[in-house]
Design a protein around this motif. Structure first.
Motif, PDB file in Angstrom:
ATOM      1  N   THR A  50      36.187  43.935  20.389  1.00  0.00           N
ATOM      2  CA  THR A  50      36.773  42.595  20.351  1.00  0.00           C
ATOM      3  C   THR A  50      36.888  42.060  18.926  1.00  0.00           C
ATOM      4  OG1 THR A  50      34.596  41.613  20.707  1.00  0.00           O
ATOM      5  CG2 THR A  50      35.981  41.980  22.657  1.00  0.00           C
ATOM      6  N   TYR A  51      36.013  42.533  18.025  1.00  0.00           N
ATOM      7  CA  TYR A  51      36.120  42.095  16.632  1.00  0.00           C
ATOM      8  C   TYR A  51      35.533  43.145  15.704  1.00  0.00           C
ATOM      9  CZ  TYR A  51      35.471  39.741  12.220  1.00  0.00           C
ATOM     10  OH  TYR A  51      35.516  39.443  10.889  1.00  0.00           O
ATOM     11  N   THR A  52      36.279  43.407  14.623  1.00  0.00           N
ATOM     12  CA  THR A  52      35.774  44.218  13.517  1.00  0.00           C
ATOM     13  C   THR A  52      36.649  43.937  12.305  1.00  0.00           C
ATOM     14  OG1 THR A  52      35.095  46.416  12.774  1.00  0.00           O
ATOM     15  CG2 THR A  52      37.138  46.290  14.014  1.00  0.00           C
ATOM     16  N   GLU A  53      36.116  44.144  11.131  1.00  0.00           N
ATOM     17  CA  GLU A  53      36.906  43.965   9.909  1.00  0.00           C
ATOM     18  C   GLU A  53      38.007  45.020   9.898  1.00  0.00           C
ATOM     19  OE1 GLU A  53      36.536  41.585   7.585  1.00  0.00           O
ATOM     20  OE2 GLU A  53      34.896  40.731   8.738  1.00  0.00           O
ATOM     21  N   PRO A  54      39.203  44.665   9.441  1.00  0.00           N
ATOM     22  CA  PRO A  54      40.286  45.658   9.415  1.00  0.00           C
ATOM     23  C   PRO A  54      39.996  46.776   8.412  1.00  0.00           C
ATOM     24  CG  PRO A  54      40.988  43.599   8.399  1.00  0.00           C
ATOM     25  CD  PRO A  54      39.630  43.359   8.965  1.00  0.00           C
ATOM     26  N   GLY A  55      40.417  47.988   8.776  1.00  0.00           N
ATOM     27  CA  GLY A  55      40.241  49.122   7.884  1.00  0.00           C
ATOM     28  C   GLY A  55      41.342  49.132   6.835  1.00  0.00           C
ATOM     29  N   LEU A  56      41.022  49.578   5.652  1.00  0.00           N
ATOM     30  CA  LEU A  56      42.013  49.639   4.579  1.00  0.00           C
ATOM     31  C   LEU A  56      42.622  51.026   4.517  1.00  0.00           C
ATOM     32  CD1 LEU A  56      39.954  47.747   1.855  1.00  0.00           C
ATOM     33  CD2 LEU A  56      41.777  46.821   3.285  1.00  0.00           C
ATOM     34  N   LYS A  57      43.886  51.112   4.201  1.00  0.00           N
ATOM     35  CA  LYS A  57      44.570  52.398   4.116  1.00  0.00           C
ATOM     36  C   LYS A  57      43.941  53.218   2.990  1.00  0.00           C
ATOM     37  CE  LYS A  57      49.070  54.462   4.023  1.00  0.00           C
ATOM     38  NZ  LYS A  57      50.058  54.432   5.045  1.00  0.00           N
ATOM     39  N   GLY A  58      43.649  54.457   3.283  1.00  0.00           N
ATOM     40  CA  GLY A  58      43.047  55.343   2.286  1.00  0.00           C
ATOM     41  C   GLY A  58      41.540  55.187   2.180  1.00  0.00           C
ATOM     42  N   ASP A  59      40.965  54.317   2.980  1.00  0.00           N
ATOM     43  CA  ASP A  59      39.520  54.092   2.949  1.00  0.00           C
ATOM     44  C   ASP A  59      38.848  55.088   3.894  1.00  0.00           C
ATOM     45  OD1 ASP A  59      37.131  53.030   2.311  1.00  0.00           O
ATOM     46  OD2 ASP A  59      37.515  51.039   3.131  1.00  0.00           O
ATOM     47  N   ASN A 119      39.877  50.091  14.490  1.00  0.00           N
ATOM     48  CA  ASN A 119      40.380  48.728  14.397  1.00  0.00           C
ATOM     49  C   ASN A 119      40.087  47.928  15.653  1.00  0.00           C
ATOM     50  OD1 ASN A 119      41.608  48.971  11.790  1.00  0.00           O
ATOM     51  ND2 ASN A 119      43.187  50.224  12.752  1.00  0.00           N
ATOM     52  N   GLU A 120      40.269  46.620  15.546  1.00  0.00           N
ATOM     53  CA  GLU A 120      40.090  45.703  16.662  1.00  0.00           C
ATOM     54  C   GLU A 120      41.079  46.037  17.774  1.00  0.00           C
ATOM     55  OE1 GLU A 120      40.685  40.978  17.095  1.00  0.00           O
ATOM     56  OE2 GLU A 120      39.496  41.633  15.372  1.00  0.00           O
ATOM     57  N   GLY A 121      40.615  45.970  19.041  1.00  0.00           N
ATOM     58  CA  GLY A 121      41.490  46.246  20.179  1.00  0.00           C
ATOM     59  C   GLY A 121      41.422  47.684  20.673  1.00  0.00           C
ATOM     60  N   GLU A 122      40.821  48.570  19.897  1.00  0.00           N
ATOM     61  CA  GLU A 122      40.710  49.970  20.316  1.00  0.00           C
ATOM     62  C   GLU A 122      39.554  50.119  21.301  1.00  0.00           C
ATOM     63  OE1 GLU A 122      41.110  53.205  17.499  1.00  0.00           O
ATOM     64  OE2 GLU A 122      41.687  51.753  15.966  1.00  0.00           O
ATOM     65  N   THR A 123      39.635  51.152  22.137  1.00  0.00           N
ATOM     66  CA  THR A 123      38.567  51.465  23.076  1.00  0.00           C
ATOM     67  C   THR A 123      37.794  52.665  22.537  1.00  0.00           C
ATOM     68  OG1 THR A 123      39.918  50.668  24.906  1.00  0.00           O
ATOM     69  CG2 THR A 123      38.047  52.048  25.473  1.00  0.00           C
ATOM     70  N   GLY A 178      33.182  58.306  19.809  1.00  0.00           N
ATOM     71  CA  GLY A 178      34.567  58.676  19.519  1.00  0.00           C
ATOM     72  C   GLY A 178      35.541  57.672  20.123  1.00  0.00           C
ATOM     73  N   ARG A 179      36.813  57.847  19.749  1.00  0.00           N
ATOM     74  CA  ARG A 179      37.880  57.012  20.304  1.00  0.00           C
ATOM     75  C   ARG A 179      38.225  57.482  21.691  1.00  0.00           C
ATOM     76  NH1 ARG A 179      42.417  57.017  15.602  1.00  0.00           N
ATOM     77  NH2 ARG A 179      41.705  55.196  14.447  1.00  0.00           N
ATOM     78  N   VAL A 180      38.762  56.573  22.503  1.00  0.00           N
ATOM     79  CA  VAL A 180      39.233  56.923  23.827  1.00  0.00           C
ATOM     80  C   VAL A 180      40.750  56.806  23.823  1.00  0.00           C
ATOM     81  CG1 VAL A 180      39.206  56.302  26.271  1.00  0.00           C
ATOM     82  CG2 VAL A 180      37.119  56.113  24.912  1.00  0.00           C
ATOM     83  N   LYS A 181      41.408  57.882  24.173  1.00  0.00           N
ATOM     84  CA  LYS A 181      42.878  57.869  24.239  1.00  0.00           C
ATOM     85  C   LYS A 181      43.285  57.259  25.569  1.00  0.00           C
ATOM     86  CE  LYS A 181      43.561  60.685  20.593  1.00  0.00           C
ATOM     87  NZ  LYS A 181      42.703  60.185  19.583  1.00  0.00           N
ATOM     88  N   ASN A 239      31.210  59.368   6.142  1.00  0.00           N
ATOM     89  CA  ASN A 239      30.087  58.723   6.821  1.00  0.00           C
ATOM     90  C   ASN A 239      29.943  57.230   6.548  1.00  0.00           C
ATOM     91  OD1 ASN A 239      29.393  61.100   8.044  1.00  0.00           O
ATOM     92  ND2 ASN A 239      27.918  61.678   6.459  1.00  0.00           N
ATOM     93  N   ALA A 240      30.996  56.566   6.092  1.00  0.00           N
ATOM     94  CA  ALA A 240      30.930  55.119   5.887  1.00  0.00           C
ATOM     95  C   ALA A 240      31.207  54.432   7.220  1.00  0.00           C
ATOM     96  CB  ALA A 240      31.943  54.693   4.840  1.00  0.00           C
ATOM     97  N   THR A 241      30.415  53.412   7.545  1.00  0.00           N
ATOM     98  CA  THR A 241      30.588  52.706   8.811  1.00  0.00           C
ATOM     99  C   THR A 241      30.636  51.205   8.571  1.00  0.00           C
ATOM    100  OG1 THR A 241      28.206  52.600   9.197  1.00  0.00           O
ATOM    101  CG2 THR A 241      29.391  54.486  10.142  1.00  0.00           C
ATOM    102  N   LYS A 242      31.081  50.495   9.614  1.00  0.00           N
ATOM    103  CA  LYS A 242      31.134  49.037   9.580  1.00  0.00           C
ATOM    104  C   LYS A 242      30.711  48.525  10.955  1.00  0.00           C
ATOM    105  CE  LYS A 242      35.998  49.047  10.871  1.00  0.00           C
ATOM    106  NZ  LYS A 242      37.343  48.657  10.530  1.00  0.00           N
ATOM    107  N   PRO A 243      30.253  47.269  11.044  1.00  0.00           N
ATOM    108  CA  PRO A 243      29.872  46.737  12.353  1.00  0.00           C
ATOM    109  C   PRO A 243      31.100  46.366  13.186  1.00  0.00           C
ATOM    110  CG  PRO A 243      29.495  45.103  10.647  1.00  0.00           C
ATOM    111  CD  PRO A 243      29.942  46.363   9.956  1.00  0.00           C
ATOM    112  N   ALA A 244      30.981  46.559  14.501  1.00  0.00           N
ATOM    113  CA  ALA A 244      32.049  46.185  15.422  1.00  0.00           C
ATOM    114  C   ALA A 244      31.423  45.532  16.645  1.00  0.00           C
ATOM    115  CB  ALA A 244      32.854  47.410  15.830  1.00  0.00           C
ATOM    116  N   THR A 245      32.015  44.428  17.096  1.00  0.00           N
ATOM    117  CA  THR A 245      31.528  43.729  18.284  1.00  0.00           C
ATOM    118  C   THR A 245      32.310  44.222  19.494  1.00  0.00           C
ATOM    119  OG1 THR A 245      31.071  41.789  16.933  1.00  0.00           O
ATOM    120  CG2 THR A 245      31.103  41.468  19.319  1.00  0.00           C
ATOM    121  N   LEU A 246      31.584  44.601  20.538  1.00  0.00           N
ATOM    122  CA  LEU A 246      32.209  45.123  21.757  1.00  0.00           C
ATOM    123  C   LEU A 246      32.433  44.007  22.766  1.00  0.00           C
ATOM    124  CD1 LEU A 246      30.009  48.317  22.118  1.00  0.00           C
ATOM    125  CD2 LEU A 246      32.267  48.136  21.091  1.00  0.00           C
TER     126      LEU A 246
END
Length: 188
Positions: free
Chosen positions: A135-144, A168-172, A184-187, A148-155
Motif C-alpha cells: 500500500t505504501y513504499t518510497e518509489p524506486g529510482l531508475k538505475g538504483d 513499487n507501490e501497488g505491486e503484490t 518475490g514478486r507475484v505475477k 542487497n539494498a532494501t527499503k521498508p514497504a507497508t502491506l
C-alpha cells in the motif's frame, strides 16, 4: 496412556501439565544397562525445544489434538474471530496464540490446532507464504540496483517488511510469515 514404545514424530504429550510435540526421537539399547528413549520436544505454548530422556516402558500421557481449517473474519476487543469451514461455528482466538498474525487479512484460511477433549485452542498457524499488496513504499529510482539494498514497504495488513529497491507501490509480493521476509514478486 501410552508407553515409550508408542512415541512417534508429531505426537503430542502432556508432561508436567504442559503440552509438547515430539520432533525427534531415538530408541537406544546400550550393551549394558536398560534401554531408553531420547527425545526432542517442542512446547506448544512457548515454541521452545526441550530434550528429555525416558526409560523404556515408562507410561506417558498422549494428548489427542485436532487440526481444522478456519477462515478469518474480523478483529474486535475479544480477539481475532474465525469461522469453522465445515460447521460455520465461530470462535475467538487471542493474538498471542496466532503465529504470523501481522500478515493475516480478512478471508484468509488458517490451521487451528485444538485439544480434542476440551476443545481449547492451543495455537493457530497462518500459511507459511502469503501474497499481499503493497500500500505504501518510497518509489524506486531508475538505475538504483545496488546489491542487497532494501527499503521498508507497508502491506495491506499494516505490516512493514523490507523489500528490494525496484519494488513499487501497488505491486503484490509473497511474504514468509515466519520471519516477515520478502520472497518475490507475484505475477498477476
Amino acid at each position: 496412556m501410552a508407553t515409550t514404545a508408542d512415541i512417534r514424530n508429531g505426537m503430542c504429550i502432556d508432561l508436567d501439565g504442559h503440552y509438547y510435540f515430539i520432533t525427534e526421537f531415538l530408541h537406544v539399547k546400550p550393551g549394558k544397562g536398560a534401554a531408553f528413549v531420547r527425545t526432542k520436544m517442542k512446547s506448544v505454548t512457548t515454541g521452545r525445544t526441550l530434550e528429555k530422556t525416558f526409560n523404556a516402558g515408562v507410561k506417558i500421557e498422549e494428548v489427542r489434538i485436532e487440526r481444522r481449517q478456519y477462515q478469518y473474519l474480523y478483529m474486535d476487543d475479544m480477539g481475532y474471530n474465525f469461522m469453522n469451514q465445515e460447521t460455520f461455528e465461530q470462535i475467538s482466538i487471542q493474538k498471542e496464540l496466532i503465529t504470523g498474525v501481522d500478515f493475516l487479512k480478512e478471508g484468509d484460511t488458517v490451521d487451528v490446532v485444538s485439544h480434542a477433549e476440551s476443545e481449547t485452542v492451543l495455537y493457530a498457524e497462518v500459511p507459511v507464504k502469503v501474497q499481499l499488496k503493497i500500500t505504501y513504499t518510497e518509489p524506486g529510482l531508475k538505475g538504483d540496483t545496488a546489491t542487497n539494498a532494501t527499503k521498508p514497504a507497508t502491506l495491506e495488513t499494516g505490516a512493514i517488511v523490507r523489500v528490494p529497491l525496484f519494488i513499487n507501490e501497488g505491486e503484490t509480493i509473497e511474504v514468509d510469515t515466519r520471519d516477515g521476509s520478502y520472497q518475490g514478486r507475484v505475477k498477476i
